[in-house]
Design a protein around this motif. Structure first.
Motif, PDB file in Angstrom:
ATOM      1  N   TYR A  97       2.329  -7.908  -8.874  1.00  0.00           N
ATOM      2  CA  TYR A  97       1.721  -8.761  -7.856  1.00  0.00           C
ATOM      3  C   TYR A  97       0.598  -9.579  -8.474  1.00  0.00           C
ATOM      4  N   GLY A  98       0.425 -10.785  -7.978  1.00  0.00           N
ATOM      5  CA  GLY A  98      -0.675 -11.617  -8.438  1.00  0.00           C
ATOM      6  C   GLY A  98      -1.406 -12.242  -7.267  1.00  0.00           C
ATOM      7  N   GLU A  99      -2.703 -12.414  -7.439  1.00  0.00           N
ATOM      8  CA  GLU A  99      -3.522 -13.111  -6.431  1.00  0.00           C
ATOM      9  C   GLU A  99      -3.156 -14.588  -6.444  1.00  0.00           C
ATOM     10  N   VAL A 100      -2.826 -15.124  -5.282  1.00  0.00           N
ATOM     11  CA  VAL A 100      -2.506 -16.548  -5.173  1.00  0.00           C
ATOM     12  C   VAL A 100      -3.267 -17.140  -3.988  1.00  0.00           C
ATOM     13  N   PHE A 101      -3.288 -18.457  -3.943  1.00  0.00           N
ATOM     14  CA  PHE A 101      -3.819 -19.173  -2.798  1.00  0.00           C
ATOM     15  C   PHE A 101      -2.634 -19.730  -2.014  1.00  0.00           C
ATOM     16  N   THR A 102      -2.661 -19.576  -0.714  1.00  0.00           N
ATOM     17  CA  THR A 102      -1.467 -19.829   0.091  1.00  0.00           C
ATOM     18  C   THR A 102      -1.019 -21.291   0.099  1.00  0.00           C
TER      19      THR A 102
ATOM     20  N   ILE B 109      -5.071  -3.001 -12.885  1.00  0.00           N
ATOM     21  CA  ILE B 109      -5.678  -4.272 -12.490  1.00  0.00           C
ATOM     22  C   ILE B 109      -6.033  -5.062 -13.747  1.00  0.00           C
ATOM     23  N   THR B 110      -5.496  -6.269 -13.869  1.00  0.00           N
ATOM     24  CA  THR B 110      -5.798  -7.142 -15.004  1.00  0.00           C
ATOM     25  C   THR B 110      -6.459  -8.408 -14.495  1.00  0.00           C
ATOM     26  N   GLN B 111      -7.614  -8.744 -15.064  1.00  0.00           N
ATOM     27  CA  GLN B 111      -8.333  -9.946 -14.653  1.00  0.00           C
ATOM     28  C   GLN B 111      -8.018 -11.092 -15.608  1.00  0.00           C
ATOM     29  N   MET B 112      -7.798 -12.278 -15.049  1.00  0.00           N
ATOM     30  CA  MET B 112      -7.456 -13.451 -15.864  1.00  0.00           C
ATOM     31  C   MET B 112      -7.753 -14.724 -15.082  1.00  0.00           C
ATOM     32  N   ASP B 113      -7.644 -15.872 -15.738  1.00  0.00           N
ATOM     33  CA  ASP B 113      -7.868 -17.150 -15.078  1.00  0.00           C
ATOM     34  C   ASP B 113      -6.762 -17.431 -14.067  1.00  0.00           C
ATOM     35  N   THR B 114      -7.096 -18.241 -13.062  1.00  0.00           N
ATOM     36  CA  THR B 114      -6.176 -18.519 -11.959  1.00  0.00           C
ATOM     37  C   THR B 114      -4.809 -18.998 -12.423  1.00  0.00           C
ATOM     38  N   GLY B 115      -4.785 -20.026 -13.262  1.00  0.00           N
ATOM     39  CA  GLY B 115      -3.524 -20.621 -13.683  1.00  0.00           C
ATOM     40  C   GLY B 115      -2.617 -19.642 -14.407  1.00  0.00           C
TER      41      GLY B 115
ATOM     42  N   ALA C 279       0.828  -1.202   0.000  1.00  0.00           N
ATOM     43  CA  ALA C 279       0.000   0.000   0.000  1.00  0.00           C
ATOM     44  C   ALA C 279       0.866   1.256   0.000  1.00  0.00           C
ATOM     45  N   ALA C 280       1.946   1.235   0.771  1.00  0.00           N
ATOM     46  CA  ALA C 280       2.857   2.386   0.818  1.00  0.00           C
ATOM     47  C   ALA C 280       3.536   2.592  -0.535  1.00  0.00           C
ATOM     48  N   LEU C 281       3.901   1.500  -1.189  1.00  0.00           N
ATOM     49  CA  LEU C 281       4.514   1.590  -2.508  1.00  0.00           C
ATOM     50  C   LEU C 281       3.529   2.159  -3.530  1.00  0.00           C
ATOM     51  N   ALA C 282       2.261   1.758  -3.421  1.00  0.00           N
ATOM     52  CA  ALA C 282       1.237   2.235  -4.350  1.00  0.00           C
ATOM     53  C   ALA C 282       1.048   3.747  -4.243  1.00  0.00           C
ATOM     54  N   LYS C 283       1.212   4.279  -3.018  1.00  0.00           N
ATOM     55  CA  LYS C 283       1.097   5.730  -2.828  1.00  0.00           C
ATOM     56  C   LYS C 283       2.342   6.449  -3.337  1.00  0.00           C
ATOM     57  N   LYS C 284       3.484   5.856  -3.071  1.00  0.00           N
ATOM     58  CA  LYS C 284       4.760   6.472  -3.447  1.00  0.00           C
ATOM     59  C   LYS C 284       5.004   6.399  -4.956  1.00  0.00           C
ATOM     60  N   ASP C 285       4.687   5.240  -5.544  1.00  0.00           N
ATOM     61  CA  ASP C 285       4.946   5.004  -6.965  1.00  0.00           C
ATOM     62  C   ASP C 285       3.771   4.237  -7.560  1.00  0.00           C
ATOM     63  N   PRO C 286       2.653   4.914  -7.879  1.00  0.00           N
ATOM     64  CA  PRO C 286       1.426   4.252  -8.327  1.00  0.00           C
ATOM     65  C   PRO C 286       1.624   3.285  -9.480  1.00  0.00           C
ATOM     66  N   GLY C 287       2.524   3.579 -10.376  1.00  0.00           N
ATOM     67  CA  GLY C 287       2.729   2.710 -11.531  1.00  0.00           C
ATOM     68  C   GLY C 287       3.407   1.399 -11.196  1.00  0.00           C
ATOM     69  N   ALA C 288       4.027   1.328 -10.017  1.00  0.00           N
ATOM     70  CA  ALA C 288       4.770   0.118  -9.640  1.00  0.00           C
ATOM     71  C   ALA C 288       3.848  -1.031  -9.251  1.00  0.00           C
ATOM     72  N   VAL C 289       2.676  -0.706  -8.733  1.00  0.00           N
ATOM     73  CA  VAL C 289       1.786  -1.744  -8.213  1.00  0.00           C
ATOM     74  C   VAL C 289       0.730  -2.105  -9.260  1.00  0.00           C
ATOM     75  N   THR C 290       1.078  -3.085 -10.077  1.00  0.00           N
ATOM     76  CA  THR C 290       0.109  -3.668 -11.014  1.00  0.00           C
ATOM     77  C   THR C 290      -0.246  -5.046 -10.496  1.00  0.00           C
ATOM     78  N   VAL C 291      -1.517  -5.436 -10.618  1.00  0.00           N
ATOM     79  CA  VAL C 291      -1.956  -6.717 -10.052  1.00  0.00           C
ATOM     80  C   VAL C 291      -2.723  -7.540 -11.078  1.00  0.00           C
ATOM     81  N   CYS C 292      -2.509  -8.845 -11.025  1.00  0.00           N
ATOM     82  CA  CYS C 292      -3.273  -9.806 -11.823  1.00  0.00           C
ATOM     83  C   CYS C 292      -4.170 -10.583 -10.870  1.00  0.00           C
TER      84      CYS C 292
END
Length: 318
Positions: free
Chosen positions: A228-233, A209-215, A168-181
């Protein structure tokens, strides 16, 4: 002995990872180990179910194998599409049991908006609430298949974030750095991206924000196509791809501890089910799950065979 999938004569079936949605008998050559001594389920005809993804197929197989070792005849209905179908099968009595996740039950099925941060209290709340639905929850495992954000090692060295607060701090400091799938479901769930952004004070622009299938998420994160990507632990690809997982330092994401949920009528008829499953559940944790999931998702092995090999190696069955 390799597990054989049987096609019932004259029955139209749909194959899902060797699980048959219309049901086929489990025919593993197993006998009691630390599970099923005295065959307390001899004479029982039990049906096990699961959702369709790798971890669920493995857990469903474990339950069925344990029941077989305890003397039961078992019908395999693992691999049902979506969460609700398998849950409803247990609720209605079409299936006798499955491994389900406490957070999923609390939020998705029982319609609560706020998770309970203590894992045991979360399980207790689910157990108590579900009794009226004809479902009994047995004690939970340490396996907690919750959400997380992860990044590849190159980005980890570049940005150095270890927690979601630091993201979150990085997103405020450098918005372009935090891209998520992310998956489309995670992008819209209250316990997914919108809630996470609110909890951590993030405000990610839609273009990040990019939406895509899990795999695909895992491969894109490994390539660095998104930071960054959404993962299951408990996903085995985290280890195999050497991804760095961000700690949920504000404990926003719910606990998704796997626990057996059993149709209450079936449990009353066969109370030994609880004792039969206890040793299996006790051995489940995130390390075990990641290792077994990787055998399927990375090495291409059959989920049922992976479950069987592990249970024999652990002495649960022979």
């Amino acid at each position: 002995m390799k597990r054989t999938c049987l096609l019932l004569a004259g029955t139209l079936v749909v194959v899902s990872g060797c699980g048959l949605t219309s049901g086929s008998p489990m025919v593993d050559d197993v006998s009691p180990g630390t599970v099923g001594k005295g065959e307390p389920l001899k004479g029982a005809h039990l049906t096990v179910t699961s959702k369709e993804f790798t971890e669920q197929l493995i857990l469903g197989a474990m339950m069925g194998i344990a029941f077989q070792a305890a003397g039961a005849d078992v019908l395999d209905r693992t691999g049902i599409q979506g969460s609700i179908g398998a849950r409803e099968a247990v609720k209605s009595g079409d299936a006798d049991g499955m491994y389900e996740y406490t957070g999923t039950a609390w939020i998705t099925y029982l319609s609560n908006s706020k998770p309970i941060t203590d894992p045991l209290k979360q399980w207790q709340a689910v157990r108590d609430a579900d009794l009226k639905n004809g479902i009994t929850w047995l004690p939970p495992s340490a396996l907690n298949n919750t959400y997380a954000l992860a990044m590849n090692q190159a980005n980890f060295k570049k940005y150095g974030t270890k927690t979601l607060s630091e993201v979150a701090a990085l997103a405020k400091k450098d918005p372009g750095a935090v891209t998520v799938c992310v998956e489309s479901e995670f992008a819209n769930r209250a316990d997914g991206l919108p809630g996470m952004e609110k909890a951590y004070g993030m405000n990610l622009p839609a273009k990040n924000i990019t939406q895509m299938d899990t795999g695909i998420i895992y491969t894109q994160v490994k390539k660095g196509s998104c930071t960054y990507g959404e993962v299951f632990t408990t996903d085995g690809r985290i280890k195999s791809m050497n991804l760095a997982v961000m700690a949920d330092d504000k404990k926003f994401f719910p606990n998704y501890n796997a626990a057996p949920e059993i149709n209450t009528k079936a449990l009353k008829k066969w109370p030994a089910i609880a004792k039969v499953l206890a040793p299996v559940t006790k051995k489940l944790n995130n390390t075990v799950a990641q290792t077994l999931n990787a055998k399927v998702d990375v090495d291409g092995e059959d989920p049922h065979q992976v479950a069987l090999d592990w249970m024999k190696a652990e002495g649960l069955v022979k």
